[in-house]
Motif scaffolding. Structure first.
Motif, PDB file in Angstrom:
ATOM      1  N   LEU A  47     -28.268 -22.680 -24.357  1.00  6.85           N
ATOM      2  CA  LEU A  47     -26.157 -23.647 -24.350  1.00  6.85           C
ATOM      3  C   LEU A  47     -25.418 -23.088 -24.911  1.00  6.85           C
ATOM      4  CD1 LEU A  47     -24.310 -25.139 -22.380  1.00  6.85           C
ATOM      5  CD2 LEU A  47     -24.440 -27.241 -24.383  1.00  6.85           C
ATOM      6  N   LEU A  48     -24.870 -21.666 -23.872  1.00  8.55           N
ATOM      7  CA  LEU A  48     -23.962 -20.999 -25.307  1.00  8.55           C
ATOM      8  C   LEU A  48     -22.729 -21.852 -25.413  1.00  8.55           C
ATOM      9  CD1 LEU A  48     -24.169 -17.839 -22.848  1.00  8.55           C
ATOM     10  CD2 LEU A  48     -25.738 -18.173 -24.859  1.00  8.55           C
ATOM     11  N   VAL A  49     -22.567 -21.918 -26.663  1.00  8.17           N
ATOM     12  CA  VAL A  49     -21.461 -22.768 -27.182  1.00  8.17           C
ATOM     13  C   VAL A  49     -20.261 -21.956 -27.619  1.00  8.17           C
ATOM     14  CG1 VAL A  49     -23.354 -24.429 -27.619  1.00  8.17           C
ATOM     15  CG2 VAL A  49     -22.473 -23.370 -29.279  1.00  8.17           C
ATOM     16  N   ARG A  50     -20.451 -21.081 -28.429  1.00  2.00           N
ATOM     17  CA  ARG A  50     -19.375 -20.345 -28.840  1.00  2.00           C
ATOM     18  C   ARG A  50     -19.651 -18.696 -29.013  1.00  2.00           C
ATOM     19  NH1 ARG A  50     -19.694 -19.040 -34.699  1.00  2.00           N
ATOM     20  NH2 ARG A  50     -21.730 -19.847 -35.404  1.00  2.00           N
ATOM     21  N   ARG A  51     -18.232 -18.312 -29.033  1.00  2.00           N
ATOM     22  CA  ARG A  51     -19.192 -16.686 -29.235  1.00  2.00           C
ATOM     23  C   ARG A  51     -18.182 -15.976 -30.616  1.00  2.00           C
ATOM     24  NH1 ARG A  51     -15.530 -12.668 -27.136  1.00  2.00           N
ATOM     25  NH2 ARG A  51     -13.640 -13.038 -25.945  1.00  2.00           N
ATOM     26  N   GLU A  52     -18.494 -14.878 -31.263  1.00  2.00           N
ATOM     27  CA  GLU A  52     -17.545 -14.052 -31.792  1.00  2.00           C
ATOM     28  C   GLU A  52     -17.980 -12.952 -31.527  1.00  2.00           C
ATOM     29  OE1 GLU A  52     -19.344 -14.432 -35.677  1.00  2.00           O
ATOM     30  OE2 GLU A  52     -18.295 -17.164 -35.989  1.00  2.00           O
ATOM     31  N   ARG A  53     -16.784 -12.079 -30.695  1.00  2.00           N
ATOM     32  CA  ARG A  53     -17.282 -10.354 -29.972  1.00  2.00           C
ATOM     33  C   ARG A  53     -17.382 -10.403 -29.140  1.00  2.00           C
ATOM     34  NH1 ARG A  53     -13.594  -7.250 -32.819  1.00  2.00           N
ATOM     35  NH2 ARG A  53     -12.975  -7.551 -34.639  1.00  2.00           N
ATOM     36  N   ALA A  54     -18.692  -9.710 -29.324  1.00  2.00           N
ATOM     37  CA  ALA A  54     -19.807  -9.836 -28.006  1.00  2.00           C
ATOM     38  C   ALA A  54     -20.860 -10.817 -28.590  1.00  2.00           C
ATOM     39  CB  ALA A  54     -20.075  -8.192 -27.961  1.00  2.00           C
ATOM     40  N   LEU A  55     -21.389 -11.077 -29.624  1.00  2.67           N
ATOM     41  CA  LEU A  55     -22.296 -11.925 -30.218  1.00  2.67           C
ATOM     42  C   LEU A  55     -22.292 -13.851 -28.723  1.00  2.67           C
ATOM     43  CD1 LEU A  55     -25.001 -12.075 -31.407  1.00  2.67           C
ATOM     44  CD2 LEU A  55     -23.807 -12.092 -33.890  1.00  2.67           C
ATOM     45  N   PHE A  56     -23.268 -13.809 -28.598  1.00  2.00           N
ATOM     46  CA  PHE A  56     -23.116 -15.507 -28.373  1.00  2.00           C
ATOM     47  C   PHE A  56     -23.863 -16.701 -29.299  1.00  2.00           C
ATOM     48  CE2 PHE A  56     -21.536 -13.304 -24.456  1.00  2.00           C
ATOM     49  CZ  PHE A  56     -20.421 -14.421 -24.090  1.00  2.00           C
ATOM     50  N   PHE A  57     -24.146 -17.990 -29.490  1.00  2.00           N
ATOM     51  CA  PHE A  57     -24.592 -18.450 -30.456  1.00  2.00           C
ATOM     52  C   PHE A  57     -24.562 -19.714 -29.686  1.00  2.00           C
ATOM     53  CE2 PHE A  57     -22.110 -16.302 -32.784  1.00  2.00           C
ATOM     54  CZ  PHE A  57     -22.592 -16.295 -34.243  1.00  2.00           C
ATOM     55  N   GLY A  58     -26.105 -20.108 -29.459  1.00  2.00           N
ATOM     56  CA  GLY A  58     -26.525 -21.159 -28.056  1.00  2.00           C
ATOM     57  C   GLY A  58     -27.592 -21.356 -29.083  1.00  2.00           C
TER      58      GLY A  58
END
Length: 205
Positions: free
Chosen positions: A183-194
């Motif tokens: 589940l993608l929960v946040r992003r920083e620029r083009a990088l997602f955190f899941g």
């Protein structure tokens, strides 16, 4: 008229016309480039108002807007040069004509773009902004994602279109293996955190 259109006084408008035709062909063959995200974080209401004035504040595809601008610039330039030739017997130097045509074309395009936006109320784009991918689930395609070592993941948006994004685990010491659903929960620029589906946050309390 064609020979006149290729003289130095008219050449900038001939180039603008050729570019307009090229963009029109791109739109016609449906390469999906027509709607770009212009909803960036502008910081002030004044900048948003400028976009609204230009006709870019709504849902009008930017390439359609650009095509309209080039058409208005070309039309204004030809009118200016023809008027100058009729009054003085000679067209204006290309740089003077370009400046005047740019101002006139921008003003004309504002009316044209706003008019197009009003007659296209049913326009629906399948292009989503990057933030629209948040809170969607994706699948790790290959490798293992760790903090500082992102892996590619496939995410399908609400329109059924697939996107490939770089994903790292939300937890500092987490790992997301190939084939894992995240589940993608946040992003920083083009990088997602899941978060992986097996994460304890998803388990019933």
């Amino acid at each position: 008229m064609l020979e006149q259109f290729l003289t130095p006084a008219y050449l900038p408008f001939a180039v603008a016309f050729a570019v307009m035709i090229g963009i029109g062909l791109i739109e016609a063959v449906g390469l999906g480039l027509g709607h770009m995200d212009v909803d960036g974080d502008f910081g002030t209401d004044a900048q948003g108002s400028v976009l609204d004035w230009l006709g870019l504040g709504g849902e009008l595809p930017i390439l359609i807007w650009l095509t309209s601008l080039l058409g208005c610039f070309t039309m204004a330039g030809i009118i200016i040069q023809q008027s100058a030739a009729g009054l003085t017997g000679a067209a204006l130097p290309w740089y003077w004509a370009c400046g005047a045509a740019a101002l006139a074309g921008l003003a004309l395009n504002t009316l044209a773009a706003n008019g197009l936006a009003r007659v296209m109320p049913g326009f629906e784009t399948t292009v989503v902004s990057t933030d629209d991918l948040l809170r969607l689930r994706g699948t790790i395609l290959e490798g293992t994602a760790r903090r500082g070592q992102p892996a590619r993941a496939k995410v399908v948006d609400r329109h059924g279109q697939a996107h490939v994004v770089l994903v790292e685990p939300h937890d500092d010491h987490g790992a997301l293996s190939s084939g894992a659903t995240v589940l993608l929960v946040r992003r920083e620029r083009a990088l997602f955190f899941g978060l992986g589906d097996e994460n304890t946050l998803f388990q019933a309390i």
